[in-house]
Design a protein around this motif. Structure first.
Motif, PDB file in Angstrom:
ATOM      1  N   ALA A   1     -23.268 -32.449 -15.720  1.00  8.76           N
ATOM      2  CA  ALA A   1     -23.260 -30.990 -15.542  1.00  8.76           C
ATOM      3  C   ALA A   1     -22.616 -30.602 -14.217  1.00  8.76           C
ATOM      4  N   LYS A   2     -22.840 -31.411 -13.167  1.00  4.45           N
ATOM      5  CA  LYS A   2     -22.193 -31.131 -11.881  1.00  4.45           C
ATOM      6  C   LYS A   2     -20.679 -31.181 -12.007  1.00  4.45           C
ATOM      7  N   GLY A   3     -20.187 -32.125 -12.797  1.00  2.00           N
ATOM      8  CA  GLY A   3     -18.741 -32.206 -12.997  1.00  2.00           C
ATOM      9  C   GLY A   3     -18.198 -30.981 -13.700  1.00  2.00           C
ATOM     10  N   TYR A   4     -18.899 -30.527 -14.746  1.00  2.00           N
ATOM     11  CA  TYR A   4     -18.458 -29.315 -15.440  1.00  2.00           C
ATOM     12  C   TYR A   4     -18.510 -28.100 -14.517  1.00  2.00           C
ATOM     13  N   ALA A   5     -19.574 -28.009 -13.706  1.00  2.00           N
ATOM     14  CA  ALA A   5     -19.701 -26.869 -12.790  1.00  2.00           C
ATOM     15  C   ALA A   5     -18.598 -26.882 -11.742  1.00  2.00           C
ATOM     16  N   LYS A   6     -18.260 -28.090 -11.251  1.00  2.00           N
ATOM     17  CA  LYS A   6     -17.208 -28.188 -10.243  1.00  2.00           C
ATOM     18  C   LYS A   6     -15.861 -27.738 -10.786  1.00  2.00           C
TER      19      LYS A   6
ATOM     20  N   TYR B   1     -16.295 -25.114 -15.798  1.00  2.00           N
ATOM     21  CA  TYR B   1     -16.503 -25.081 -17.251  1.00  2.00           C
ATOM     22  C   TYR B   1     -17.919 -24.565 -17.541  1.00  2.00           C
ATOM     23  N   LEU B   2     -18.088 -23.246 -17.449  1.00  2.00           N
ATOM     24  CA  LEU B   2     -19.412 -22.651 -17.625  1.00  2.00           C
ATOM     25  C   LEU B   2     -19.944 -22.882 -19.037  1.00  2.00           C
ATOM     26  N   LYS B   3     -19.084 -22.709 -20.028  1.00  2.00           N
ATOM     27  CA  LYS B   3     -19.514 -22.863 -21.413  1.00  2.00           C
ATOM     28  C   LYS B   3     -19.981 -24.291 -21.694  1.00  2.00           C
ATOM     29  N   LYS B   4     -19.241 -25.291 -21.193  1.00  2.00           N
ATOM     30  CA  LYS B   4     -19.618 -26.680 -21.423  1.00  2.00           C
ATOM     31  C   LYS B   4     -20.913 -27.026 -20.703  1.00  2.00           C
ATOM     32  N   CYS B   5     -21.148 -26.374 -19.580  1.00  2.00           N
ATOM     33  CA  CYS B   5     -22.403 -26.601 -18.857  1.00  2.00           C
ATOM     34  C   CYS B   5     -23.598 -26.217 -19.726  1.00  2.00           C
TER      35      CYS B   5
ATOM     36  N   LEU C   1     -26.949 -25.006 -13.024  1.00  2.00           N
ATOM     37  CA  LEU C   1     -26.581 -23.870 -13.873  1.00  2.00           C
ATOM     38  C   LEU C   1     -26.433 -22.597 -13.054  1.00  2.00           C
ATOM     39  N   LEU C   2     -27.336 -22.389 -12.099  1.00  2.00           N
ATOM     40  CA  LEU C   2     -27.233 -21.205 -11.243  1.00  2.00           C
ATOM     41  C   LEU C   2     -25.940 -21.228 -10.436  1.00  2.00           C
TER      42      LEU C   2
ATOM     43  N   ASP D   1     -18.789 -18.443 -11.009  1.00  2.00           N
ATOM     44  CA  ASP D   1     -18.016 -17.675 -11.980  1.00  2.00           C
ATOM     45  C   ASP D   1     -18.345 -16.183 -11.932  1.00  2.00           C
ATOM     46  N   LYS D   2     -19.208 -15.798 -10.950  1.00  2.00           N
ATOM     47  CA  LYS D   2     -19.626 -14.401 -10.754  1.00  2.00           C
ATOM     48  C   LYS D   2     -20.271 -13.813 -11.999  1.00  2.00           C
TER      49      LYS D   2
END
Length: 704
Positions: free
Chosen positions: A392-397, A400-404, A426-427, A433-434
């Motif tokens: 999830a950290k990789g997606y957030a970096k 990729y909000l949807k994949k998270c 998640l936060l 992504d505002k």
């Protein structure tokens, strides 16, 4: 026998035992007789008919005496069993624990040493001390192997004779004994033997190996790995060389003592002997681990190849190589090591998998990481919450909000309970992504699920609202945080710093000061950043009086200002048209606070004076700049350009002359621009002064 040969406590017990026994035999029967008489008077009719009814007091006393004797013997027997089982023996007035692996044996065995050895120091010392306390003189020990007590007496290891120190066999035997009990003394004895003339080269190979084995291991036990390396050098110079067994012992002990760099240095020294064959696989295993811990991962490959020559590496060895791949950021090597473990039928645990997964995520290889996750999920119990958080950290970096959120739903479907870290990721993803509405939804869902709230989660949400300039909602979250009595969450310095800056930027200085009071109530000490934000808030309200009060509070509170603090206050004073106060502040405060002022502070104030058309103050500040922090050519050029734009040619010429006299760096193109402006304005006197200054700066200016 105990009275003749035992230590003092045993002698005391043996001497007092008859008196203790006699006292118990007299006192206790009388006590039990009185108890019996008292109990007899209170017996019921049924109890009177018991077997004790009518028993004479003498028989009753005899029975009690027997019970006391049996109790005493039982206590002594239990104490003896305890000492025998747990290896405890009496030494003076102290109980000493004898290691289970150390079997009691004679102080020195005659046999191969033919009576040249002396008793160990601790045995002689303890017996001599016990005899001295008993008022007896220690007897002189006969030499081992002599037929009578008239032979030559052996010498204590505290003060061996020169003859003994020069006897290699005696030194080796003494070293073996001392290395077990008195490690420091073993090194001292070796140095004494060398000074006495011991020829180490004359020792037999077996004796030499035993000697240096004890010396090297003793030095490492004493946390002196450099001394151990020194011993190894002496071993090479004075004996047949370092053996494979000695290297193995040194590497294992250095690894256990966490001397990782020293272990590698020992190996490098020993490896200079190309004839040495290391036939112990534990050496290479330890060296791989030391190379990783010592931040020398480039050596792991060579060690790992040598290890594989002895067969399949262990799980820990593969784990260290995974750490090596992670250190290099080589995701391909990480995956190949896992494949090699599968081929060798070595179990791959979740630590190895998670480390490899983190390596793929760090390299932004999210597709490879997802494939690795699917492989982990095929094995029961391998994928845990850390696994999903890493992905999830990789997606957030990568944004990729949807994949998270898809991964979050997949995680819950596999009955993996999300942690605080999961919700925090998640936060962060929503905030970056505002998507604050989504972030608030995650936050509320987290509270509904009963997840333990903490300061970091609240602060993360506050930071998100502050970033999108929704200060009111940030303050609402702050109020929720203060009222969260269930979890006992309190804001920290970072929380207040974010809120104070957000309120100051929004022009809500009173709210920011109220937050400062809230910090004081919680006994939190504001830092320089918080005070700088408050000082910046004073600029918007042009409140230089409050700013000075805050600055004094900052200094009195022991918070050291910085050049950033000075820059904010100079900006505040100039915006309030308090130029004299700004000049005085720059003259005194940096020196008073022992801070070296940066040239940009003088440039900032000089520019402000020029914009206010205060030429005299501008030259005054520029002189301070030349004395305290010489300007660069770019800084001097910007001042000259400002003078030309504001048509302050006289001030520009004065600044140029000051720079030329001080030998400051000036770009000749800026000087030429000032000269052309003077000629255009028909200021011939200025043009002549500029030409004179250009003559002083001719070589320097054209070179710059």
């Amino acid at each position: 026998g105990v009275r003749e040969k035992g230590s003092l406590p045993l002698q005391v017990i043996a001497l007092l035992a008859p008196f203790i026994h006699g006292s118990w035999a007299i006192v206790l029967p009388s006590y039990f007789d009185s108890c019996a008489a008292r109990d007899h008077s209170t017996m019921t009719a049924a109890a009177v008919n018991s077997s004790l009814d009518g028993m004479p007091s003498s028989w009753f006393g005899l029975l009690n005496s027997v019970c006391v004797e049996l109790s005493f013997l039982l206590a002594v027997g239990l104490f003896w069993c305890f000492c025998h089982i747990f290896g405890v023996r009496l030494d003076g007035f102290k109980l000493r624990v004898v290691p289970a692996s150390t079997k009691p044996k004679p102080a020195w065995s005659p046999g191969p040493y033919q009576g040249k050895a002396s008793p160990p120091k601790d045995a002689v010392r303890s017996e001599s001390a016990a005899l001295a306390r008993a008022g007896r003189k220690p007897a002189v020990r006969p030499a081992a192997g002599s037929s009578s007590g008239r032979g030559e007496a052996s010498v204590d290891l505290l003060s061996p004779t020169r003859e003994q120190l020069c006897d290699g066999a005696w030194v080796v035997a003494a070293m073996q004994q001392l290395c077990r009990t008195q490690v420091q003394r073993s090194l001292e004895l070796y140095r004494e033997a060398l000074r006495a003339g011991l020829d180490v080269g004359a020792l037999k190979p077996a004796e030499s190996a035993e000697l240096f084995m004890g010396l090297v291991t003793s030095a490492i036990r004493l946390n002196q790995p450099r001394e151990a390396l020194k011993m190894l050098r002496e071993c090479r110079q004075k004996s047949s060389g370092v053996t494979s067994a000695l290297l193995a012992s040194a590497t294992r002990m250095c690894t256990s003592k966490q001397f990782f760099k020293e272990c590698l240095e020992i190996y490098d020294f020993v490896a200079e002997d190309e004839a040495l064959v290391v036939d112990d696989r534990s050496v290479w295993s330890c060296l791989i681990f030391c190379a990783v811990e010592a931040r020398e991962p480039h050596r792991c490959i060579a060690f790992f190849d040598r290890l594989k020559a002895f067969g399949t590496p262990s799980q820990k060895d593969f784990g260290n190589m995974i750490r090596y791949a992670s250190f290099k950021g080589d995701w391909q090597m990480s995956l190949s090591i896992i494949e090699e473990m599968h081929e060798a039928s070595v179990e791959v645990d979740n630590v190895v998998y998670n480390t490899s997964l983190a390596t793929c995520v760090s390299a932004n290889e999210m597709d490879k990481a997802r494939i690795l996750l699917e492989e982990m999920e095929r094995s029961e119990g391998i994928a845990d919450v850390i696994t999903y958080n890493t992905l999830a950290k990789g997606y957030a970096k990568m944004g990729y909000l949807k994949k998270c959120f898809e991964l979050f739903d997949h995680m819950k479907a596999r009955r993996i309970v999300p942690s605080q870290v999961t919700y925090g990721i998640l936060l962060d993803c929503c905030i970056n992504d505002k998507q604050m509405d989504k972030a608030l939804e995650v936050f509320n869902n987290m509270k509904e699920q009963g997840c333990a709230m903490n300061t970091v989660l609240y602060t993360t949400l506050i930071k998100g609202f502050a970033r999108v300039e929704q200060v009111d909602r940030a303050m609402e979250v702050y109020q929720q945080m203060r009222s969260d009595d269930l979890h006992g969450v309190t804001p920290d310095v970072i929380t207040f710093s974010i809120l104070i800056k957000a309120n100051c930027d929004a022009g809500r200085l009173e709210k920011a000061l109220g937050l400062l009071d809230g910090m004081m109530e919680l006994h939190l000490c504001p830092d320089e950043v918080i005070f700088n934000n408050l000082l910046g808030g004073c600029i918007r309200d042009a409140n230089h009086i409050l700013a000075k009060r805050l600055y004094h509070s900052m200094v009195e509170g022991g918070i050291r200002p910085s050049n950033a603090t000075f820059s904010i206050l100079i900006r505040l004073f100039t915006s309030c048209r308090q130029l004299d106060e700004a000049v005085e502040f720059l003259k005194t405060q940096p020196a008073a606070r022992r801070i070296v002022p940066e040239p940009r502070l003088y440039l900032q104030l000089t520019q402000a004076c020029l914009r206010d058309r205060q030429g005299r103050r501008a030259t005054e500040v520029f002189k301070l700049m030349l004395d305290e922090a010489p300007p660069t050519a770019v800084m001097t050029g910007s001042l000259l350009s400002t003078c030309v734009k504001l048509n302050m040619l006289a001030t520009g010429v004065e600044l140029l002359n000051m720079a030329a006299d001080a030998g400051a760096r000036v770009d000749w193109r800026d000087v030429e621009g000032l000269r052309e402006a003077s000629v255009k304005k028909k200021k011939d006197a200025f043009a002549e002064e500029i030409a004179s200054a250009m003559a002083k700066l001719d070589f320097r200016g054209k070179r710059d």
